[in-house]
Design an enzyme around this catalytic site. Structure first.
Site, short mmCIF file in Angstrom:
data_model
loop_
_atom_site.label_atom_id
_atom_site.label_comp_id
_atom_site.label_asym_id
_atom_site.label_seq_id
_atom_site.Cartn_x
_atom_site.Cartn_y
_atom_site.Cartn_z
N GLU A 140 -81.20 -22.29 40.81
CA GLU A 140 -80.58 -23.30 39.95
C GLU A 140 -81.55 -23.57 38.81
OE1 GLU A 140 -78.63 -27.79 39.92
OE2 GLU A 140 -79.91 -27.19 41.59
N ASP A 152 -90.38 -23.52 32.54
CA ASP A 152 -89.45 -23.51 31.42
C ASP A 152 -88.63 -22.23 31.45
OD1 ASP A 152 -88.17 -23.37 28.90
OD2 ASP A 152 -89.76 -24.54 27.96
N ASP A 176 -78.10 -29.27 29.27
CA ASP A 176 -78.13 -29.97 27.98
C ASP A 176 -77.16 -29.27 27.02
OD1 ASP A 176 -78.80 -31.01 25.43
OD2 ASP A 176 -80.85 -31.41 26.07
N ASP A 189 -69.55 -31.50 32.27
CA ASP A 189 -68.57 -32.51 31.88
C ASP A 189 -68.27 -32.41 30.39
OD1 ASP A 189 -71.31 -33.43 31.38
OD2 ASP A 189 -70.33 -35.21 30.57
N THR A 213 -73.74 -32.44 41.94
CA THR A 213 -75.07 -32.85 41.50
C THR A 213 -75.08 -34.37 41.35
OG1 THR A 213 -74.66 -32.84 39.12
CG2 THR A 213 -75.16 -30.72 40.15
#
EC number: 2.1.1.33
Length: 224
Positions: free
Chosen positions: A45, A97, A119, A155, A199
């Site tokens: 993930e 990262d 993001d 979302d 989540t």
């Protein structure tokens, strides 16, 4: 609410041996020092947040190894403390990262990649920072086994539209969509909802009545 920065988080992580990978070379060279059963399928993930999703997956699927990748030390500390409540042989976490992910893992070593509520980077000039941008997808393709999958949940309507129409459907020679929904929680009794593990962000968004979008896809090989 944005999590307040914990200045002690990096030192905390360096002091931990259970679940935390402090030597990134182990993931390429010695998985036996990371997982009890290093030959199990490996799911990762990217941007695991506070760890609800990956810890629950590890609990429910002992036949799979899970690696959570998170670049913010303060956040990964929260995930680590959740993991410490359990005894898991199939879970590891690393502060890293994703831009340099090819330095972290071997090619053709991953069975599935999860991108959960990444993001959205809404400004057009930041499109290359989106984890579903071809810049990142090419990296992920190099890591995935030939039958490997990516699962993406969000979302964000704009990010999902970008992912589907500007990326996946824009090049049908590269990608094959295996599952697609604009409203995951409307799929009553559907296996995709029944097996879904939310989540921490997802739980909040569902309570607010927001629709959760999901797509699963794979990279096509030349002979497909």
């Amino acid at each position: 609410m944005r999590l307040r920065n914990n200045a002690n988080a990096p030192l905390y992580l360096k002091s931990q041996e259970q679940y935390i990978v402090n030597d990134q070379q182990l993931l390429k060279n010695d998985l036996a020092k990371v997982f009890k059963n290093p030959h199990l399928p490996l799911h990762i993930e990217i941007g695991m947040g506070k760890g609800d999703f990956i810890v629950e997956n590890a609990l429910h699927n002992p036949q799979i190894n899970y690696l959570g990748i998170e670049k913010f030390p303060t956040v990964i500390v929260k995930a680590h403390k959740k993991a410490l409540k359990h005894k898991l042989d199939n879970l590891a976490m690393i502060c890293f990262d994703a831009n340099a992910i090819l330095d972290l893992l071997n090619s053709k070593s991953i069975d599935k990649i999860y991108l959960n509520f990444s993001d959205p980077w809404p400004k057009k000039r930041h499109a290359k920072k989106r984890l579903t941008n071809p810049y990142f997808l090419e990296k992920f393709a190099a890591l995935l086994k030939d039958d490997g999958l990516i699962e993406f949940k969000t979302d964000n309507e704009s990010l999902f539209h970008y992912t589907i129409y500007d990326v996946l459907l824009n090049d049908l020679t590269k990608y094959e969509i295996l599952f697609l929904t604009y409203n995951l929680y409307a799929l009553v009794n559907n296996v995709e909802l029944l097996k879904n593990i939310p989540t921490e962000y997802e739980k909040k968004f569902v309570m607010q009545g927001q629709r959760i979008k999901k797509v699963s896809f794979r990279f096509l090989k030349k002979n497909d």
